[in-house]
Design an enzyme around this catalytic site. Structure first.
Site, short mmCIF file in Angstrom:
data_model
loop_
_atom_site.label_atom_id
_atom_site.label_comp_id
_atom_site.label_asym_id
_atom_site.label_seq_id
_atom_site.Cartn_x
_atom_site.Cartn_y
_atom_site.Cartn_z
N ASP A 1 -75.19 70.83 64.85
CA ASP A 1 -74.63 70.10 62.73
C ASP A 1 -73.76 71.02 62.66
OD1 ASP A 1 -74.27 70.88 60.40
OD2 ASP A 1 -76.38 71.57 59.39
N ILE B 1 -71.22 70.69 60.22
CA ILE B 1 -70.87 71.66 59.18
C ILE B 1 -72.41 72.54 58.27
CG2 ILE B 1 -69.96 71.70 56.46
CD1 ILE B 1 -67.53 70.22 57.75
N ASP B 2 -72.48 73.60 58.58
CA ASP B 2 -74.05 73.53 58.06
C ASP B 2 -73.40 74.21 56.51
OD1 ASP B 2 -77.07 74.22 57.78
OD2 ASP B 2 -76.57 76.26 57.79
N GLU C 1 -76.98 65.15 63.72
CA GLU C 1 -77.64 65.36 62.02
C GLU C 1 -76.94 64.38 61.82
OE1 GLU C 1 -76.07 68.67 58.77
OE2 GLU C 1 -78.30 67.64 57.25
N ASP D 1 -80.92 72.74 62.13
CA ASP D 1 -80.42 73.91 61.04
C ASP D 1 -80.51 74.85 61.76
OD1 ASP D 1 -79.40 72.00 59.28
OD2 ASP D 1 -81.96 72.14 58.37
#
Ligand code: IPD
Ligand code: CA
Ligand code: CA
Length: 267
Positions: A89, A91-92, A71, A217
């Protein structure tokens, strides 16, 4: 992908995820820099960037022929699903990370020639690692998750969705969403797509509906849900595309058609 190769990749990825998680926990109360991206509520921090960089360095060092989709931009420019791709990702749930200091996850999906091989979703603050391995099942901290075979119906289902779906929008008929909210047992919104996928896989939420997710995601979550017999499609019922943003419905198969036919009306 050959099983031994997959096991080696699994072991490395798991080790790096635990290391990255520890680094994130150590920084959770720091005064890190917070920036915005597409809009004032689309947050990104120094920690998101340094975590993705950490994974990119490890992967490039150990698996130089693999590709990375990340990302925060430390990956490669990937326009085909050929070869082995790590979809990351770091940190989602960045809004949760910043505001709540919990309820966020590291999400990594590893694909080979377009096939999901291994999915990891790590709830960093709870130290809960969800994993999915193609053909072998899905696990929560090493404990096998049950297949989603128990009889469920919409009236007794919990649906994860963002409350904005019930507001007028150009994407979805909000009246039908309002009816869904009335007809199901309850709704939840956790603020981390990856965790919402993990909860569907765990069977503690019966479906997750959302209007716009990027591959990082859902890449890991898709593998987990698949491994417990659930299904993930675009909200119009079409297969998802791992190279683009998608609307997403991930769910127990038993309510999939009812959701698609009765409640999801895309504009
Ligand atoms: C977001 C979270 C959120 C979802 C957004 C995502 P981020 O990811 O998963 O729950 O509704 O669509 O972009 O920006 O925190 O990595
Ligand atoms: Ca995300
Ligand atoms: Ca993110």
């Amino acid at each position: 992908m050959n099983k031994t190769i997959r096991q080696n990749i699994y072991n490395d990825a798991e080790k790096w995820i635990y290391q990255a998680g520890k680094l994130i926990r150590e920084q959770i109360h720091d005064n890190y820099q917070i920036d915005t991206k597409s809009n004032a509520n689309d947050l990104v921090t120094e920690v998101d960037r340094s975590t993705e960089q950490f994974f990119a360095e490890k992967i490039r060092e150990t698996y130089p022929s693999h590709h990375i989709v990340g990302e925060e931009g430390y990956g490669d420019k990937v326009d085909s699903l050929d070869g082995t791709i790590w979809i990351i990702d770091p940190i989602d749930g960045t809004m949760n990370f910043v505001h709540q200091k919990r309820n966020f996850a590291i999400s990594i999906g590893i694909y080979h020639d377009g096939i999901g091989e291994i999915g990891f979703i790590y709830n960093v603050m709870d130290d809960v690692l969800y994993t999915g391995i193609k053909g072998e099942g899905a696990f929560r901290n090493g404990q096998r998750l049950a297949q989603l075979t128990e009889q469920v119906n919409l009236e007794t289902s919990i649906i994860a969705l963002n409350s904005s779906l019930a507001c007028e929008s150009k994407r979805i008929n909000e009246k039908k969403v309002q009816q869904l909210i009335k007809d199901c047992r309850g709704t939840r919104s956790y603020g981390s797509a990856a965790l919402e996928f993990a909860y569907v896989a765990e069977g503690i939420v019966d479906a997750y509906l959302t209007m716009r997710l990027a591959p990082w995601d859902f890449a890991a979550g898709l593998i987990l849900v698949n491994e417990v017999g659930g299904v993930t499609v675009q909200a119009n019922g079409q297969p998802v595309n791992l190279l683009e943003k998608n609307t997403i419905l991930t769910t127990n198969k038993q309510i999939q058609h009812q959701l698609l036919d009765t409640y999801i009306d895309l504009k």
